[in-house]
Enzyme design. Structure first.
Site, mmCIF file in Angstrom:
data_model
loop_
_atom_site.group_PDB
_atom_site.id
_atom_site.type_symbol
_atom_site.label_atom_id
_atom_site.label_comp_id
_atom_site.label_asym_id
_atom_site.label_seq_id
_atom_site.Cartn_x
_atom_site.Cartn_y
_atom_site.Cartn_z
ATOM 1 N N TYR A 1 61.810 17.648 30.963
ATOM 2 C CA TYR A 1 62.271 17.831 32.561
ATOM 3 C C TYR A 1 61.241 16.343 32.867
ATOM 4 C CZ TYR A 1 65.776 21.181 33.359
ATOM 5 O OH TYR A 1 66.729 22.267 33.479
ATOM 6 N N LYS B 1 47.169 49.119 39.275
ATOM 7 C CA LYS B 1 47.550 48.257 40.834
ATOM 8 C C LYS B 1 48.990 46.806 39.963
ATOM 9 C CE LYS B 1 43.446 45.837 42.085
ATOM 10 N NZ LYS B 1 42.626 45.407 42.684
HETATM 11 C C1 LIG Z 1 41.188 45.602 41.903
HETATM 12 C C2 LIG Z 1 40.021 45.754 42.591
HETATM 13 C C3 LIG Z 1 38.825 46.915 41.581
HETATM 14 C C4 LIG Z 1 38.530 46.148 40.097
HETATM 15 O O1 LIG Z 1 38.690 45.178 39.583
HETATM 16 P P1 LIG Z 1 38.406 44.662 38.508
HETATM 17 O O2 LIG Z 1 37.563 43.591 38.398
HETATM 18 O O3 LIG Z 1 39.459 44.275 37.591
HETATM 19 O O4 LIG Z 1 37.101 45.717 37.559
HETATM 20 C C5 LIG Z 1 37.892 47.365 42.084
HETATM 21 N N1 LIG Z 1 38.178 48.150 43.711
HETATM 22 C C6 LIG Z 1 38.270 47.935 44.052
HETATM 23 C C7 LIG Z 1 38.717 47.378 45.636
HETATM 24 C C8 LIG Z 1 39.677 46.575 43.607
HETATM 25 O O5 LIG Z 1 41.011 46.161 44.825
#
Ligand SMILES: *Cc1c(COP(=O)(O)O)cnc(C)c1O
Length: 384
Positions: free
Chosen positions: A276, A38
């Protein structure tokens, strides 16, 4: 753009990714693995990371947030399983079916739409039911179970949840895991109730990176690592807990390096302001290098006057505020800097290394945010 030089480049190390996958597989054993891609593969580049994993048979699933990301994975040639972690608006149900996706469900409208879509397409739809155990984000509670059971039973294409899942609220930021234990107990209780309601799931999964790394009892039938795939420990606390359990230091290696080049070098007298807001003033004659990277690219403005970059294997401090497209660094004490000299914003140069964790500490955030906000518009290159 063909052969022209880009102003900046994200390099992705295939060797590091392979190593992280092997380490995760060692921890996961014979369980299935759903790696999280993701957020543009945590800022690394969704297409590139998916392409790099095509021949890694250890990875059974990629997990995404949205239908759009799932379709991007299919377009990048991902033939294996895809789990969608985020919400499914009802008008996306047909596409979920068409692309053979496995959504995590937590609302009855989505589940009903998926049942209808499956019936229309004459296809089985595999769903993962999210259970609320104390994170209070997604997930269904005890009182919802009968309504979900009724929908599962109404549509033969759903039949029952393929998976049941939960997500831990407090496993990264602490070395005390009482809350995680409490969530696990609630998970077991709810799974028992699913069985009693006649919708016993085939597989169970709870473990993100931290849970997977630390606790065998969270691993169940499938694990869902994200950050560790990219070579980072979820947190200092996870790292320390793992080391206290006797775990090995060298199991993960960062996949991503972020490079740019010097586009201007200039000499300033003492008492000159930089950038800036005139937030930095030189105290001595200073050589400044201008870099074509700014907060638009995902380099946080919070790193103004805080961070370093690496040039010729040495640290050059950021001077003044990070601009939208530019930033300035002090190279007074670094020899051999001219237009075109390579600069490392994140990654290794010689014996020095800048990590997302380091930048996060300087910018008062976490490495997840540093990585995932790197602009998708920057060119990506896979290096062997
Ligand atoms: C993003 C996510 C993970 C992975 O988490 P990490 O801490 O990056 O390993 C696992 N399960 C769900 C439901 C997530 O949203």
């Amino acid at each position: 753009m063909g052969t022209v030089t880009p102003l900046q480049l994200i390099e992705l190390s295939r060797r590091a990714l392979d190593k992280n996958i092997r380490s995760l597989k060692n921890l996961a054993g014979d369980r299935m693995m759903a790696v999280s891609v993701k957020a543009n593969a945590y800022g690394h580049g969704l297409r590139e990371i998916v392409a790099m994993m095509l021949d890694r048979s250890e990875v059974d699933y990629v997990a995404v947030h949205s239908l759009e990301e799932a379709i991007e994975c299919r377009d990048a040639g991902w033939p294996r399983r895809i789990m969608i972690l985020g919400p499914i608006p009802t008008d996306q149900a047909d596409a979920v079916c068409e692309y053979d996706l496995e959504p995590v469900v937590f609302d009855t409208a989505a589940l009903t739409a998926l049942g209808r879509a499956g019936r229309k397409a004459g296809k089985q739809v595999l769903t993962h039911l999210k259970l609320e155990t104390g994170t209070n984000r997604q997930g269904i509670t005890e009182k919802d179970i009968s309504r979900f059971a009724a929908i599962y039973k109404k549509y033969p294409q759903l039949k029952r949840p393929y998976g049941a899942s939960m997500h831990f609220a407090n496993i990264e930021d602490t070395t005390s895991h009482n809350y995680a234990d409490q969530q696990l107990r609630e998970f077991k209780r709810l799974v028992g109730l699913l069985g009693k309601a006649g919708i016993k799931p085939e597989i169970l999964h709870t473990a993100s990176s931290a849970a997977l790394i630390l606790f065998d009892k969270t691993r169940y039938d499938l694990v869902r690592p994200g950050i560790s795939l990219y070579g980072y420990w979820p947190s200092k606390e996870t790292y320390l807990s793992y080391r206290l359990l006797g775990g090995d230091n060298e199991i993960f290696e960062p996949v991503l390096s972020w490079r740019t080049t010097v586009t201007q070098v200039k000499k300033l007298p003492a008492d000159s302001f930089i950038g800036y807001g005139c937030t930095y003033r030189t105290t001595a004659p200073t050589t400044l290098a201008v870099l074509p990277v700014g907060y638009y690219d995902g380099y946080p403005r919070a790193l103004s006057n805080q961070a370093y970059v690496l040039i010729n294997g040495r640290r050059a401090p950021v001077r003044g505020r990070i601009c939208m497209n530019l930033m300035m660094v002090d190279v007074t004490d670094i020899t051999g800097v001219s237009v075109g000299t390579r600069v490392t914003l994140l990654g290794a140069d010689g014996s020095e290394q800048l990590t997302a964790g380091g930048l996060a500490a300087w910018g008062q955030t976490i490495h997840y945010e540093i990585l995932s906000r790197i602009s998708p518009a920057i060119s990506r290159a896979i290096v062997e």
